[in-house]
Scaffold this motif. Structure first.
Motif, mmCIF file in Angstrom:
data_model
loop_
_atom_site.group_PDB
_atom_site.id
_atom_site.type_symbol
_atom_site.label_atom_id
_atom_site.label_comp_id
_atom_site.label_asym_id
_atom_site.label_seq_id
_atom_site.Cartn_x
_atom_site.Cartn_y
_atom_site.Cartn_z
ATOM 1 N N GLY A 71 -34.306 -7.526 11.702
ATOM 2 C CA GLY A 71 -32.975 -7.109 11.244
ATOM 3 C C GLY A 71 -33.081 -6.483 9.871
ATOM 4 N N ALA A 72 -31.919 -6.170 9.298
ATOM 5 C CA ALA A 72 -31.930 -5.389 8.059
ATOM 6 C C ALA A 72 -32.403 -6.193 6.857
ATOM 7 C CB ALA A 72 -30.535 -4.838 7.792
ATOM 8 N N THR A 73 -32.135 -7.494 6.838
ATOM 9 C CA THR A 73 -32.597 -8.266 5.677
ATOM 10 C C THR A 73 -34.126 -8.202 5.606
ATOM 11 O OG1 THR A 73 -30.659 -9.672 5.800
ATOM 12 C CG2 THR A 73 -32.506 -10.525 4.546
ATOM 13 N N HIS A 108 -25.163 -4.402 -0.369
ATOM 14 C CA HIS A 108 -25.209 -5.727 0.251
ATOM 15 C C HIS A 108 -26.113 -6.614 -0.612
ATOM 16 C CE1 HIS A 108 -26.400 -8.820 3.179
ATOM 17 N NE2 HIS A 108 -25.292 -8.507 3.821
ATOM 18 N N MET A 157 -26.824 2.801 -0.371
ATOM 19 C CA MET A 157 -26.489 2.537 1.024
ATOM 20 C C MET A 157 -25.811 3.762 1.645
ATOM 21 S SD MET A 157 -23.480 -0.214 0.108
ATOM 22 C CE MET A 157 -23.902 -1.273 1.456
ATOM 23 N N ASN A 161 -20.325 -1.975 3.664
ATOM 24 C CA ASN A 161 -19.886 -2.906 4.698
ATOM 25 C C ASN A 161 -18.489 -3.470 4.451
ATOM 26 O OD1 ASN A 161 -21.863 -3.866 2.676
ATOM 27 N ND2 ASN A 161 -21.192 -5.890 3.336
ATOM 28 N N ASP A 186 -29.951 1.853 2.661
ATOM 29 C CA ASP A 186 -29.564 0.844 3.645
ATOM 30 C C ASP A 186 -28.606 1.527 4.633
ATOM 31 O OD1 ASP A 186 -28.184 -1.100 5.024
ATOM 32 O OD2 ASP A 186 -27.918 -2.426 3.306
ATOM 33 N N VAL A 188 -27.512 0.341 7.552
ATOM 34 C CA VAL A 188 -26.969 -0.607 8.529
ATOM 35 C C VAL A 188 -25.600 -0.185 9.061
ATOM 36 C CG1 VAL A 188 -26.048 -2.953 8.740
ATOM 37 C CG2 VAL A 188 -28.280 -2.571 7.705
ATOM 38 N N GLN A 189 -24.689 0.176 8.165
ATOM 39 C CA GLN A 189 -23.325 0.470 8.619
ATOM 40 C C GLN A 189 -23.179 1.933 9.047
ATOM 41 O OE1 GLN A 189 -21.116 -1.813 9.167
ATOM 42 N NE2 GLN A 189 -21.959 -3.560 8.023
ATOM 43 N N SER A 209 -29.969 -2.513 11.540
ATOM 44 C CA SER A 209 -29.759 -3.827 12.143
ATOM 45 C C SER A 209 -29.079 -3.651 13.502
ATOM 46 C CB SER A 209 -28.852 -4.642 11.214
ATOM 47 O OG SER A 209 -28.599 -5.892 11.778
ATOM 48 N N HIS A 211 -27.466 -5.815 15.452
ATOM 49 C CA HIS A 211 -26.219 -6.521 15.792
ATOM 50 C C HIS A 211 -24.974 -5.895 15.179
ATOM 51 C CE1 HIS A 211 -25.334 -9.048 12.105
ATOM 52 N NE2 HIS A 211 -26.602 -8.763 11.847
ATOM 53 N N LYS A 212 -25.155 -4.849 14.360
ATOM 54 C CA LYS A 212 -23.974 -4.161 13.828
ATOM 55 C C LYS A 212 -23.516 -3.059 14.781
ATOM 56 C CE LYS A 212 -24.421 -6.405 9.899
ATOM 57 N NZ LYS A 212 -23.465 -7.299 9.298
HETATM 58 N N1 PLP Z 1 -26.934 -4.325 4.745
HETATM 59 C C1 PLP Z 1 -25.645 -4.185 5.079
HETATM 60 C C2 PLP Z 1 -24.868 -3.021 4.550
HETATM 61 C C3 PLP Z 1 -25.034 -5.119 5.903
HETATM 62 O O1 PLP Z 1 -23.744 -4.972 6.247
HETATM 63 C C4 PLP Z 1 -25.801 -6.220 6.369
HETATM 64 C C5 PLP Z 1 -25.154 -7.273 7.184
HETATM 65 O O2 PLP Z 1 -24.083 -7.758 6.864
HETATM 66 C C6 PLP Z 1 -27.147 -6.318 6.020
HETATM 67 C C7 PLP Z 1 -27.674 -5.350 5.196
HETATM 68 C C8 PLP Z 1 -28.009 -7.444 6.526
HETATM 69 O O3 PLP Z 1 -28.272 -7.244 7.903
HETATM 70 P P1 PLP Z 1 -28.900 -8.345 8.876
HETATM 71 O O4 PLP Z 1 -27.791 -9.222 9.305
HETATM 72 O O5 PLP Z 1 -29.473 -7.573 10.028
HETATM 73 O O6 PLP Z 1 -29.990 -9.053 8.130
#
Ligand code: PLP
Length: 653
Positions: A71-73, A108, A157, A161, A186, A188-189, A209, A211-212
């Motif tokens: 995942g993104a973390t 984030h 980013m 988010n 980043d 993710v969104q 990530s 799951h988003k």
């Molecule tokens: N970066 C952003 C902008 C996010 O919204 C999130 C999740 O809330 C993350 C990183 C972390 O993602 P993950 O849940 O896959 O670790």
């Protein structure tokens, strides 16, 4: 129970049916280890490679690398570790690397936390520098241009988010043109919502990530530009070409592949125009339901799938509770504890006033949303607005709502303000008013035609208008009683009988001899007493409470054995009003009104089982405790609240 409407897509999404099918198929038919050289392994590897190729095509990254991870973390850690290891090597070689680790103020938390962690562990000791954002939530490019010459690593980013604000990546790239800094974005969104042609940019790292965007949790991917430095975070069997060891999450990869295929084919998700239309509808309903609402990010520069707003006079907890009661899932735009909302650092960074950053709500949906769902969401938003108006929590009164009367408790941060309301004469007394609740109380009284209240303090007796210690209050009287240390109690009496004693912070022992043993004592702080008690109840040994907590099975048994049992919904009136009607009949007694109902329950000859319930089980536990303390043995509550109750119980939600 009405159908859940999930509008918290930026937190996580449901899983696309095709992704579920793909995951099941990967587990059932394509379960091989992609590192195995036999046919079963080769089949799995082929599936994984095809997902990787699809991701590369979609993101426009011909020569760069895509690796799968959790995942993104994890992707952020890997990118930060890679960049910082490279910076340390360069510095050890004697190269100039810059002194700053720059990150956007609205990133984030994973980003600044990872930067601080690895900076310390690697002994780099570079300076972490927050890049400010403007009132529109976008990075301050002038500030970035000024920092660029000293920047070693820059983290920004693609879209935020909390607010959905879309970054000006081209502007950031231009600001970094002359800089040697490495750059992480980043994304993710942004996936599935923004065109991301990463190969044509100088972005070095981009975490994603699953799951988003309708893949399951636990699968993500990291893009690394060709030639960008890389250090594995996880070492072991050399999977992912040695970049990320550990046997791959094949079910997750297959599911992510199905989502990427849907994106590539273009016939599953709503078009940008449709998504903009959905936002317009939601915004119009929100404006109609909550006059005075403010949106916290300009729509023009934000993803159409995110609405972040604040409503004057309403906390994010109240809004979340009423939406949850209407089965609409949204989230606080800020971290929110039960009693107090912590302001959002994202909105603070945008320079928004405190009330907006501490009361913000985020409503977010994904590109799979349907027109029907949005229409139903709009109807429920209007229902929530009506419920809050009827409860007097919004300044515009709802016609026909009956005026509250009797004793009402308003709590903030564990402190209780008590309202005594005499509906026939429209008189009101407020005991220990908290300044933060002033607007709320004024609005409640105004919307129900009450006269300006008498405000009394238990700390020093201030506010009492007459020389005497007794004054009329509708058909009742109110009496002022001096306690030790200048403190006061106020007694609400019917004739000679003392019904209630409002005692502020006075210890219960200080009331002995001043307050009748059976009067209901309403304290000013949660620690003294959450709802109400009496001196006699406190003096008696606390009743054994171990059987007070019921799970949904125990509740079903109790209801079967005792058909006369009474279910009591202790959620606030606006939460109950926001519920879609249906479900098992329940008496409505918001916790704030509990004290008003206690005498009738205690006075009932048969004392049937009383089962309190609420959203999550906190308020109902307080109510059941209160009744047990007062000697009502048959008081119970539903542990975990209706959030965990089995559908068979069909409690109103
Ligand atoms: N970066 C952003 C902008 C996010 O919204 C999130 C999740 O809330 C993350 C990183 C972390 O993602 P993950 O849940 O896959 O670790």
């Amino acid at each position: 129970m009405s159908k859940e409407i999930y509008l918290d897509g930026n937190a996580t999404t449901c899983v696309l049916p095709a992704a579920i099918d793909a995951a099941v198929q990967a587990m059932r038919d394509c379960f091989g280890n992609p590192s195995s050289t036999h046919a079963t392994g080769l089949k799995a590897k082929a599936m994984m490679d095809s997902v990787r190729q699809r991701a590369k095509r979609l993101l426009g990254v011909g020569s760069g690398r895509i690796m799968f991870n959790s995942g993104a973390t994890e992707g952020i850690q890997t990118a930060v570790l890679s960049a910082l290891c490279a910076l340390r090597e360069r510095r050890e070689r004697g190269d100039a690397i810059g002194s700053l680790l720059v990150y956007g103020a609205t990133e984030h938390k994973a980003v600044p936390e990872a930067l601080a962690h690895w900076n310390r562990l690697l002994g780099l000791n570079l300076e972490l520098k927050k890049l400010p954002v403007g009132g529109d939530g976008r990075h301050d490019l002038q500030a970035l241009r000024a920092l660029a010459p000293q920047a070693a690593f820059v983290c920004t980013m693609a879209a935020n988010n909390e607010t959905g604000v879309v970054s000006d990546l081209a502007g950031i790239a231009a600001a970094l043109q002359e800089s040697q800094a490495l750059w992480m974005v980043d994304c993710v969104q942004g996936l599935g919502k923004l065109a991301l042609d990463l190969g044509s940019t100088r972005i070095d790292y981009a975490p994603f990530s699953g799951h988003k965007l309708y893949a399951p949790k636990g699968i993500g991917m990291l893009y690394v530009r060709e030639g960008a430095p890389y250090t594995p975070l996880v070492m072991g069997g050399g999977q992912e070409a040695g970049l990320r060891s550990g046997t791959e999450n094949m079910a997750g990869i297959a599911a992510l592949g199905a989502v990427l295929a849907a994106l590539e084919q273009g016939d599953t998700f709503r078009t940008p125009a449709e998504l903009h239309g959905f936002r317009e509808k939601l915004a119009a309903s929100l404006r109609a339901a909550f006059p005075g609402i403010v949106f916290n990010a300009p729509f023009e520069q934000a993803l159409p799938t995110t609405l972040n707003f604040s409503v004057p006079g309403l906390s994010s907890k109240e809004l979340l509770d009423v939406f949850d009661a209407a089965n609409v899932r949204v989230s606080a735009g800020s971290a929110c504890s039960a009693a107090k909302a912590a302001p959002s650092y994202v909105l603070d960074a945008m320079g928004l006033p405190h009330w907006r950053s501490s009361s913000a709500v985020r409503m977010s949906f994904g590109p799979l949303a349907s027109a029907d769902t949005i229409d139903e969401a709009c109807a429920r938003i209007e229902r929530c607005g009506h419920a809050l108006r009827a409860a007097g929590l919004l300044d515009t009164p709802a016609g026909g709502a009956s005026a509250p009367e009797g004793v009402l408790q308003l709590s903030l941060g564990g402190n209780h303000t008590w309202l005594l309301l005499d509906a026939p004469s429209r008189q009101c007394i407020v005991i220990d008013p908290q300044p933060e609740l002033a607007e709320r109380i004024d609005s409640l009284l105004r919307s129900h035609g009450y006269q300006p209240p008498l405000r009394l303090s238990t700390r020093n007796g201030a506010g009492w208008p007459d020389a005497g210690d007794i004054r009329a209050f509708g058909a009742h009287t109110v009496q002022r009683v001096a306690l030790e240390g200048g403190q006061h109690a106020y007694l609400l009496c019917s004739g000679a009988q003392v019904d209630y004693a409002f005692t502020g912070l006075a210890a219960l022992a200080a009331l002995e001899g001043k307050v009748p043993a059976d009067a209901l004592v309403c304290a000013g702080r949660e620690e003294v007493n959450a709802c109400c008690t009496s001196l006699r109840a406190e003096a008696q040994a606390a009743a054994a409470n171990s059987d007070m907590h019921l799970d949904s099975i125990a509740l079903a048994h109790l209801l079967e054995a005792h058909p006369q049992a009474v279910l009591v919904d202790v959620r606030e009136a606006y939460e109950q009003a926001a519920c879609i009607p249906g479900g098992r009949a329940a008496q409505s007694v918001p916790l704030s009104r509990l004290a008003a109902f206690v005498p009738a329950w205690l006075g009932a000859a048969d004392q049937p089982p009383l089962v309190f319930f609420c959203r999550s089980g906190n308020r109902s536990a307080k109510a059941a405790h209160c009744l047990r303390r007062l000697g009502y043995r048959n008081a119970y509550h539903l542990s975990g609240g209706i959030a965990l109750a089995s559908p068979a119980l069909a409690l109103a939600a």
